[in-house]
Write a protein that holds these residues in place. Structure first.
Motif, PDB file in Angstrom:
ATOM      1  N   UNK A 194      -8.923  44.287  53.903  1.00  0.00           N
ATOM      2  CA  UNK A 194      -7.663  44.217  54.108  1.00  0.00           C
ATOM      3  C   UNK A 194      -6.854  45.475  54.904  1.00  0.00           C
ATOM      4  N   UNK A 195      -7.216  46.539  54.259  1.00  0.00           N
ATOM      5  CA  UNK A 195      -6.630  47.953  54.818  1.00  0.00           C
ATOM      6  C   UNK A 195      -7.927  48.464  55.636  1.00  0.00           C
TER       7      UNK A 195
ATOM      8  N   UNK B 121      -0.316  52.472  61.087  1.00  0.00           N
ATOM      9  CA  UNK B 121       0.692  53.375  60.779  1.00  0.00           C
ATOM     10  C   UNK B 121       0.009  54.674  60.136  1.00  0.00           C
ATOM     11  N   UNK B 122       0.449  55.604  60.681  1.00  0.00           N
ATOM     12  CA  UNK B 122      -0.081  56.930  60.669  1.00  0.00           C
ATOM     13  C   UNK B 122       0.361  57.454  59.380  1.00  0.00           C
TER      14      UNK B 122
ATOM     15  N   UNK C 114      -4.587  56.223  62.169  1.00  0.00           N
ATOM     16  CA  UNK C 114      -4.094  55.892  60.710  1.00  0.00           C
ATOM     17  C   UNK C 114      -4.791  54.692  60.145  1.00  0.00           C
ATOM     18  N   UNK C 115      -3.806  53.955  59.654  1.00  0.00           N
ATOM     19  CA  UNK C 115      -4.532  52.930  58.943  1.00  0.00           C
ATOM     20  C   UNK C 115      -3.632  51.621  59.114  1.00  0.00           C
ATOM     21  N   UNK C 116      -4.116  50.322  58.641  1.00  0.00           N
ATOM     22  CA  UNK C 116      -3.516  48.959  59.213  1.00  0.00           C
ATOM     23  C   UNK C 116      -4.048  47.941  57.959  1.00  0.00           C
ATOM     24  N   UNK C 117      -2.752  47.403  57.617  1.00  0.00           N
ATOM     25  CA  UNK C 117      -2.966  46.151  56.769  1.00  0.00           C
ATOM     26  C   UNK C 117      -3.431  44.976  57.441  1.00  0.00           C
TER      27      UNK C 117
END
Length: 241
Positions: free
Chosen positions: A223-224, A184-185, A231-234
């Motif tokens: 986890x993140x 996710x951005x 962006x980032x991802x869980x």
């Protein structure tokens, strides 16, 4: 919040026949799906380890294993990925066995490509509807060793400790939970600040604080994840109860 269904469904075609694989993948790409392909179980497992898959078009006979066994393993692990089995074996017992082991649908070769497309569309629509209904009615979201109480907005560690979240941190974590294993951005994480999100480093700070809180519990570290430039991802499955 953004609708999770806005992401294009990701479908992987698993068949050791390259011509069939390319034909199906090409048709799916025309339907605006994100399409991957694999010629073996090894390639499928590698793809599933790095990204979320919504549906598998799975040939039963593969060079390094049997599609029936894979289906059984995925369901035993709690995977809810949609599976359409495609095989030259058309006996009734094969169809029954495939469905009993967790396949969602079954097609026998040769088949009409339009029929496969309709079945894929119907399965994805049903899965999306089920997911949305489950999320709306759920009180608890589980990921890793953590639980997030969606009603009382409480984060609960595996040892039952309560972790305080600010309103911004709760919204951020809820957004990650909506689309686990999806990068996710900044714009997607905080859509209300879309116009300036690309340059807003306070979002990175919020993610960092949330990451530190999750790392305080066993299994919470990592986890993140940060995906450079995206962006980032869980990096976790999410279940609801």
């Amino acid at each position: 919040m953004p609708d999770p269904s806005s992401r294009q469904p990701r479908v992987i075609v698993v068949d050791d026949d390259e011509d069939i694989r390319d034909l199906i993948a090409g048709q799916l790409a025309q339907e605006q799906y994100e399409v991957l392909s694999a010629g073996s179980l090894t390639e499928l497992n590698a793809a599933m380890a790095t990204r979320a898959i919504d549906l598998i078009v799975l040939d039963l006979n593969l060079p390094d294993g049997d599609g029936l066994s894979l289906c059984r393993e995925l369901r035993a692990q709690g995977s809810g990925v949609q599976i359409i089995m495609v095989t030259a074996r058309g006996s009734a017992i094969d169809r029954v066995l495939g469905l009993e082991l967790g396949a969602d649908d079954y097609l026998t070769k040769p088949f009409e490509p339009r029929e496969l497309l309709v079945r894929i569309r119907n399965l994805l629509r049903r899965a999306r509807s089920d997911d949305m209904a489950r999320q709306k009615s759920a009180r608890i979201a589980r990921f890793g060793s953590w639980r997030l109480d969606l009603f009382q907005r409480r984060l609960i560690a595996g040892d039952e400790r309560l972790i305080m979240l600010s309103s911004a941190e709760f919204r951020l974590l809820s957004r990650f939970i909506e689309e686990p294993n999806v990068v996710l951005s900044r714009e997607e994480l905080v859509p209300e600040r879309r116009a300036t999100a690309a340059f807003d480093r306070s979002i990175d700070l919020q993610v960092s604080r949330l990451r530190q809180k999750l790392a305080d519990s066993p299994g919470g570290e990592g986890l993140i994840l940060t995906v450079r430039g995206e962006g980032y991802v869980l990096a976790s499955t999410v279940t609801y109860e």
